[in-house]
Design a protein around this motif. Structure first.
Motif, PDB file in Angstrom:
ATOM      1  N   ARG A  26       0.815  -1.219   0.000  1.00 13.54           N
ATOM      2  CA  ARG A  26       0.000   0.000   0.000  1.00 13.54           C
ATOM      3  C   ARG A  26       0.849   1.271   0.000  1.00 13.54           C
ATOM      4  O   ARG A  26       0.364   2.319  -0.380  1.00 13.54           O
ATOM      5  CB  ARG A  26      -0.932   0.032   1.219  1.00 13.54           C
ATOM      6  CG  ARG A  26      -2.030  -1.024   1.203  1.00 13.54           C
ATOM      7  CD  ARG A  26      -3.023  -0.740   0.087  1.00 13.54           C
ATOM      8  NE  ARG A  26      -4.098  -1.699   0.061  1.00 13.54           N
ATOM      9  CZ  ARG A  26      -4.097  -2.827  -0.639  1.00 13.54           C
ATOM     10  NH1 ARG A  26      -3.045  -3.147  -1.363  1.00 13.54           N
ATOM     11  NH2 ARG A  26      -5.124  -3.637  -0.643  1.00 13.54           N
ATOM     12  N   VAL A  27       2.106   1.193   0.431  1.00 15.41           N
ATOM     13  CA  VAL A  27       2.932   2.396   0.514  1.00 15.41           C
ATOM     14  C   VAL A  27       3.838   2.463  -0.718  1.00 15.41           C
ATOM     15  O   VAL A  27       4.702   1.619  -0.913  1.00 15.41           O
ATOM     16  CB  VAL A  27       3.778   2.419   1.808  1.00 15.41           C
ATOM     17  CG1 VAL A  27       4.633   3.689   1.862  1.00 15.41           C
ATOM     18  CG2 VAL A  27       2.884   2.316   3.032  1.00 15.41           C
ATOM     19  N   THR A  36       6.551   4.636  -3.010  1.00 17.53           N
ATOM     20  CA  THR A  36       7.552   5.698  -2.929  1.00 17.53           C
ATOM     21  C   THR A  36       8.111   5.957  -4.319  1.00 17.53           C
ATOM     22  O   THR A  36       8.442   5.024  -5.037  1.00 17.53           O
ATOM     23  CB  THR A  36       8.696   5.298  -1.969  1.00 17.53           C
ATOM     24  OG1 THR A  36       8.135   5.026  -0.684  1.00 17.53           O
ATOM     25  CG2 THR A  36       9.725   6.404  -1.849  1.00 17.53           C
ATOM     26  N   THR A  83      13.919  10.935  -2.745  1.00 10.32           N
ATOM     27  CA  THR A  83      12.488  10.678  -2.581  1.00 10.32           C
ATOM     28  C   THR A  83      11.717  11.972  -2.769  1.00 10.32           C
ATOM     29  O   THR A  83      11.989  12.972  -2.101  1.00 10.32           O
ATOM     30  CB  THR A  83      12.193  10.079  -1.193  1.00 10.32           C
ATOM     31  OG1 THR A  83      12.878   8.829  -1.080  1.00 10.32           O
ATOM     32  CG2 THR A  83      10.709   9.854  -0.997  1.00 10.32           C
ATOM     33  N   LEU A 143       8.095  11.634  -3.350  1.00  6.14           N
ATOM     34  CA  LEU A 143       6.706  11.349  -3.000  1.00  6.14           C
ATOM     35  C   LEU A 143       6.628  10.001  -2.291  1.00  6.14           C
ATOM     36  O   LEU A 143       7.222   9.018  -2.749  1.00  6.14           O
ATOM     37  CB  LEU A 143       5.825  11.301  -4.261  1.00  6.14           C
ATOM     38  CG  LEU A 143       4.359  10.971  -4.048  1.00  6.14           C
ATOM     39  CD1 LEU A 143       3.634  12.164  -3.438  1.00  6.14           C
ATOM     40  CD2 LEU A 143       3.701  10.581  -5.355  1.00  6.14           C
ATOM     41  N   THR A 144       5.929   9.954  -1.178  1.00  5.69           N
ATOM     42  CA  THR A 144       5.559   8.711  -0.516  1.00  5.69           C
ATOM     43  C   THR A 144       4.066   8.805  -0.255  1.00  5.69           C
ATOM     44  O   THR A 144       3.603   9.777   0.352  1.00  5.69           O
ATOM     45  CB  THR A 144       6.322   8.507   0.807  1.00  5.69           C
ATOM     46  OG1 THR A 144       7.715   8.420   0.513  1.00  5.69           O
ATOM     47  CG2 THR A 144       5.897   7.220   1.495  1.00  5.69           C
ATOM     48  N   GLU A 145       3.325   7.831  -0.749  1.00 10.30           N
ATOM     49  CA  GLU A 145       1.870   7.882  -0.624  1.00 10.30           C
ATOM     50  C   GLU A 145       1.339   6.518  -0.202  1.00 10.30           C
ATOM     51  O   GLU A 145       1.774   5.491  -0.725  1.00 10.30           O
ATOM     52  CB  GLU A 145       1.247   8.317  -1.949  1.00 10.30           C
ATOM     53  CG  GLU A 145      -0.224   8.597  -1.836  1.00 10.30           C
ATOM     54  CD  GLU A 145      -0.758   9.422  -2.991  1.00 10.30           C
ATOM     55  OE1 GLU A 145      -1.935   9.226  -3.345  1.00 10.30           O
ATOM     56  OE2 GLU A 145      -0.013  10.252  -3.539  1.00 10.30           O
ATOM     57  N   THR A 146       0.390   6.517   0.734  1.00  6.40           N
ATOM     58  CA  THR A 146      -0.277   5.289   1.157  1.00  6.40           C
ATOM     59  C   THR A 146      -1.598   5.188   0.405  1.00  6.40           C
ATOM     60  O   THR A 146      -2.437   6.095   0.489  1.00  6.40           O
ATOM     61  CB  THR A 146      -0.524   5.293   2.678  1.00  6.40           C
ATOM     62  OG1 THR A 146       0.736   5.402   3.344  1.00  6.40           O
ATOM     63  CG2 THR A 146      -1.208   4.011   3.116  1.00  6.40           C
ATOM     64  N   LEU A 147      -1.768   4.095  -0.333  1.00  5.04           N
ATOM     65  CA  LEU A 147      -2.983   3.870  -1.103  1.00  5.04           C
ATOM     66  C   LEU A 147      -3.974   3.103  -0.230  1.00  5.04           C
ATOM     67  O   LEU A 147      -3.649   2.043   0.303  1.00  5.04           O
ATOM     68  CB  LEU A 147      -2.660   3.081  -2.370  1.00  5.04           C
ATOM     69  CG  LEU A 147      -1.533   3.673  -3.236  1.00  5.04           C
ATOM     70  CD1 LEU A 147      -1.248   2.770  -4.425  1.00  5.04           C
ATOM     71  CD2 LEU A 147      -1.874   5.074  -3.690  1.00  5.04           C
ATOM     72  N   PHE A 178      -4.600   4.618  -9.978  1.00  6.32           N
ATOM     73  CA  PHE A 178      -4.184   5.845  -9.309  1.00  6.32           C
ATOM     74  C   PHE A 178      -3.307   6.664 -10.244  1.00  6.32           C
ATOM     75  O   PHE A 178      -2.598   6.114 -11.076  1.00  6.32           O
ATOM     76  CB  PHE A 178      -3.363   5.538  -8.043  1.00  6.32           C
ATOM     77  CG  PHE A 178      -4.145   4.814  -6.993  1.00  6.32           C
ATOM     78  CD1 PHE A 178      -4.830   5.517  -6.018  1.00  6.32           C
ATOM     79  CD2 PHE A 178      -4.203   3.430  -6.991  1.00  6.32           C
ATOM     80  CE1 PHE A 178      -5.558   4.844  -5.048  1.00  6.32           C
ATOM     81  CE2 PHE A 178      -4.923   2.754  -6.027  1.00  6.32           C
ATOM     82  CZ  PHE A 178      -5.607   3.462  -5.053  1.00  6.32           C
ATOM     83  N   LEU A 188      -0.309   9.388  -9.626  1.00  2.00           N
ATOM     84  CA  LEU A 188       0.552  10.011  -8.623  1.00  2.00           C
ATOM     85  C   LEU A 188       1.250  11.203  -9.262  1.00  2.00           C
ATOM     86  O   LEU A 188       1.813  11.087 -10.346  1.00  2.00           O
ATOM     87  CB  LEU A 188       1.584   9.008  -8.104  1.00  2.00           C
ATOM     88  CG  LEU A 188       1.024   7.719  -7.498  1.00  2.00           C
ATOM     89  CD1 LEU A 188       2.154   6.784  -7.115  1.00  2.00           C
ATOM     90  CD2 LEU A 188       0.157   8.029  -6.295  1.00  2.00           C
ATOM     91  N   THR A 211       4.011  14.411  -8.468  1.00  8.10           N
ATOM     92  CA  THR A 211       5.024  14.911  -7.534  1.00  8.10           C
ATOM     93  C   THR A 211       5.104  16.431  -7.601  1.00  8.10           C
ATOM     94  O   THR A 211       4.647  17.046  -8.569  1.00  8.10           O
ATOM     95  CB  THR A 211       6.415  14.349  -7.876  1.00  8.10           C
ATOM     96  OG1 THR A 211       6.849  14.903  -9.120  1.00  8.10           O
ATOM     97  CG2 THR A 211       6.405  12.842  -7.958  1.00  8.10           C
TER      98      THR A 211
END
Length: 76
Positions: free
Chosen positions: A9-10, A12, A19, A21-25, A31, A33, A35
């Motif tokens: 789910r995470v 990066t 880094t 972008l770090t996003e939890t789906l 999706f 994403l 930046t």
């Protein structure tokens, strides 16, 4: 795209090892994403996309995480 059987789910995203972008789906599905703006240090940019957990499909030795349909850059 995050398949139904994917436990990860995470996500990066890194550009040139940094880094950005770090996003939890929260669920599976498609999706997009995006930046924050990034200034490249040269003509080439290395994109690295990782996910925190992988899975294996039956009769498949690969470690799978998500499906990347495309990646792109826009100029400012």
């Amino acid at each position: 795209y995050l398949p139904d059987q994917a436990p990860g789910r995470v996500v990066t995203l890194a550009l040139d090892g940094q880094t950005v972008l770090t996003e939890t789906l929260a669920k599976t599905g498609s999706f997009t994403l995006t930046t924050p703006p990034y200034t490249a240090k040269g003509e080439d940019v290395q994109l690295t996309l990782t996910i925190d957990k992988t899975f294996q499909a039956p009769n498949d030795n690969r470690h799978l995480g998500m499906i990347l349909a495309g990646a792109g850059f826009t100029s400012q």
